[in-house]
Design an enzyme around this catalytic site. Structure first.
Site, mmCIF file in Angstrom:
data_model
loop_
_atom_site.group_PDB
_atom_site.id
_atom_site.type_symbol
_atom_site.label_atom_id
_atom_site.label_comp_id
_atom_site.label_asym_id
_atom_site.label_seq_id
_atom_site.Cartn_x
_atom_site.Cartn_y
_atom_site.Cartn_z
ATOM 1 N N TYR A 1 0.873 -1.183 0.000
ATOM 2 C CA TYR A 1 0.000 0.000 0.000
ATOM 3 C C TYR A 1 0.910 1.233 0.000
ATOM 4 O O TYR A 1 0.827 2.108 0.861
ATOM 5 C CB TYR A 1 -0.969 -0.010 1.186
ATOM 6 C CG TYR A 1 -2.281 0.653 0.837
ATOM 7 C CD1 TYR A 1 -3.185 0.039 -0.022
ATOM 8 C CD2 TYR A 1 -2.609 1.919 1.327
ATOM 9 C CE1 TYR A 1 -4.370 0.647 -0.376
ATOM 10 C CE2 TYR A 1 -3.797 2.536 0.976
ATOM 11 C CZ TYR A 1 -4.674 1.892 0.133
ATOM 12 O OH TYR A 1 -5.848 2.496 -0.223
ATOM 13 N N GLN B 1 11.942 0.868 15.240
ATOM 14 C CA GLN B 1 12.254 -0.241 14.329
ATOM 15 C C GLN B 1 13.644 -0.057 13.715
ATOM 16 O O GLN B 1 14.443 -0.998 13.664
ATOM 17 C CB GLN B 1 11.201 -0.307 13.228
ATOM 18 C CG GLN B 1 11.539 -1.253 12.098
ATOM 19 C CD GLN B 1 10.395 -1.391 11.113
ATOM 20 O OE1 GLN B 1 9.451 -2.108 11.350
ATOM 21 N NE2 GLN B 1 10.464 -0.677 10.000
ATOM 22 N N SER C 1 0.435 4.053 5.607
ATOM 23 C CA SER C 1 -0.613 3.244 4.971
ATOM 24 C C SER C 1 -1.873 3.260 5.833
ATOM 25 O O SER C 1 -2.980 3.142 5.331
ATOM 26 C CB SER C 1 -0.135 1.808 4.783
ATOM 27 O OG SER C 1 1.108 1.788 4.124
ATOM 28 N N GLY D 1 6.296 7.994 1.233
ATOM 29 C CA GLY D 1 7.289 7.586 2.239
ATOM 30 C C GLY D 1 8.088 6.396 1.729
ATOM 31 O O GLY D 1 9.325 6.408 1.721
ATOM 32 N N HIS D 2 7.365 5.356 1.297
ATOM 33 C CA HIS D 2 8.040 4.183 0.726
ATOM 34 C C HIS D 2 8.845 4.593 -0.512
ATOM 35 O O HIS D 2 9.967 4.128 -0.724
ATOM 36 C CB HIS D 2 7.017 3.127 0.297
ATOM 37 C CG HIS D 2 6.139 2.611 1.387
ATOM 38 N ND1 HIS D 2 4.794 2.916 1.475
ATOM 39 C CD2 HIS D 2 6.394 1.803 2.446
ATOM 40 C CE1 HIS D 2 4.275 2.311 2.518
ATOM 41 N NE2 HIS D 2 5.210 1.632 3.133
#
Ligand code: AMP
Length: 279
Positions: free
Chosen positions: A32, A153, A186, A36-37
């Protein structure tokens, strides 16, 4: 651009690239895809001869009460975007390809994964470390790209790579935001119109904390209190956590000094959103 559904296909392709002496970058995602991705993928395309993007909604990082089933998916749109950005291979496995029915080997972490999101989501980072380790073994990238949006993360992956001597460079990329400040996610798609407006309280509280630091405030308790007060001014917001922690150990600090991470998780209605800034 190739779409691979099996570990074998990925291994064969990467082996062929290696024979040609090409470098490989990996961008792990749950799909999705948004800007950003895209920023991670663009950086990976710049840095490497070949780029693999994984699109896998990893079941082991979701607790049974969380949004695994509802998590948005749009493989067609994602493939088009990846192709436009210059991705060479998408790895899009089914859960069964990644996890045998009797799967029982985990990569887990102490200390760093016990605070912030790890406190609210106790099995989350075990799932993340395990799937990222698997992806690293499958793709064997030279470099892997992660967003500062998920600051804990990123810190955990860096630590895992160091602690387990993985020969992979971890590249952190800045948070990409909507024009009004909301960090792209997302999960923003879960928000209705009213909640979308209310969600601005996250970035507003982040910018407030950031400004206090820029103006010389170093008392973590004061910064935290101001950020909490800001978030509480929004009736639709419910705080999961507001924490100021050491940027490496993820443990709370009293005084802000580099590297410090200010991180928040806030429910807007039923949607849990995160944001942060790093000093
Ligand atoms: P996800 O698909 O949510 O698992 O995210 C995949 C990668 O994209 C992670 O490394 C995220 O930190 C990164 N990412 C997600 N949203 C953003 C954003 N707004 N800015 C920068 N990176 C992001």
């Amino acid at each position: 651009m190739q779409i691979a559904y099996t570990v074998k296909e990925v291994r064969e392709q990467v082996k062929a690239w290696r024979k040609e002496g090409l470098s490989v970058g990996l961008v792990p995602t749950m799909g999705y895809l948004h800007e950003g991705h895209a920023s991670l993928i663009k950086k990976a395309v710049e840095d490497n001869d070949r780029v693999v993007t994984s699109i896998f909604v990893n079941p082991t990082q979701f607790a049974p009460t969380e949004d695994l089933e509802a998590y948005p998916r749009d493989m067609e749109k994602d493939s088009k975007l990846c192709e436009t950005l210059g991705v060479d291979l998408i790895f899009h496995p089914e859960p069964e390809e990644m996890y045998a029915p009797d799967f029982c080997t985990w990569v887990d972490m102490d200390v760093l994964s016990k605070t912030l999101c790890g406190k609210s989501r106790p099995i989350h980072f075990r799932g993340v470390c395990t799937v990222v380790s698997k992806l690293f073994h499958i793709v064997t990238p030279d470099r892997a790209y992660f967003g500062q949006k998920d600051a804990q993360q990123l810190a955990i992956i860096r630590r895992m790579v160091r602690d387990l001597n993985m020969d992979i460079e971890i590249v952190g990329c800045p948070i990409v935001r909507e024009e009004d400040g909301l960090a792209k996610s997302s999960r923003n798609t879960y928000l209705n119109e009213e909640e979308r407006k209310a969600a601005l309280i996250l970035s507003q509280s982040i910018f407030l904390g950031q400004k206090m630091v820029q103006e010389g405030e170093t008392d973590a308790a004061k910064i935290k209190a101001a950020m909490v007060e800001k978030i509480q001014s929004e009736p639709l917001a419910r705080i999961d956590y507001v924490e100021i922690v050491d940027g490496l150990s993820m443990q709370p600090v009293d005084t802000v000094q580099s590297p410090t991470l200010a991180a928040i998780a806030v429910y807007i209605g039923k949607t849990r959103l995160i944001d942060n800034f790093i000093v």
